[in-house]
Design a protein around this motif. Structure first.
Motif, PDB file in Angstrom:
ATOM      1  N   GLN A  38       0.829  -1.209   0.000  1.00 25.47           N
ATOM      2  CA  GLN A  38       0.000   0.000   0.000  1.00 25.47           C
ATOM      3  C   GLN A  38       0.864   1.260   0.000  1.00 25.47           C
ATOM      4  N   ALA A  39       1.958   1.245   0.743  1.00 29.40           N
ATOM      5  CA  ALA A  39       2.847   2.402   0.788  1.00 29.40           C
ATOM      6  C   ALA A  39       3.503   2.629  -0.566  1.00 29.40           C
ATOM      7  N   ASP A  40       3.913   1.565  -1.222  1.00 34.42           N
ATOM      8  CA  ASP A  40       4.507   1.695  -2.550  1.00 34.42           C
ATOM      9  C   ASP A  40       3.496   2.231  -3.561  1.00 34.42           C
ATOM     10  N   ALA A  41       2.255   1.767  -3.477  1.00 34.09           N
ATOM     11  CA  ALA A  41       1.213   2.261  -4.386  1.00 34.09           C
ATOM     12  C   ALA A  41       0.941   3.744  -4.139  1.00 34.09           C
ATOM     13  N   ALA A  42       0.917   4.154  -2.897  1.00 36.08           N
ATOM     14  CA  ALA A  42       0.688   5.565  -2.573  1.00 36.08           C
ATOM     15  C   ALA A  42       1.861   6.427  -3.016  1.00 36.08           C
TER      16      ALA A  42
END
Length: 52
Positions: A38-42
């Motif tokens: 999720q952090a990478d996508a954000a």
């Protein structure tokens, strides 16, 4: 003046405890399993091309 003393005592004890619990919760939330994806996508959101 008594109200100030009571509020200061509350902030010094329970307020500090609440901030510490919030901090620990934020760290645990960040480091939970599965949050990396999720952090990478954000992190990629600003780099995406939105123009049609």
């Amino acid at each position: 003046m008594e109200t100030y003393t009571a509020m200061r005592h509350f902030a010094d004890s329970w307020g500090l405890l609440a901030m510490a619990v919030f901090f620990v919760g934020a760290v645990l939330f960040t480091l939970r399993p599965g949050s990396r994806k999720q952090a990478d996508a954000a992190a990629r959101i600003p780099l995406e091309d939105d123009t049609p």
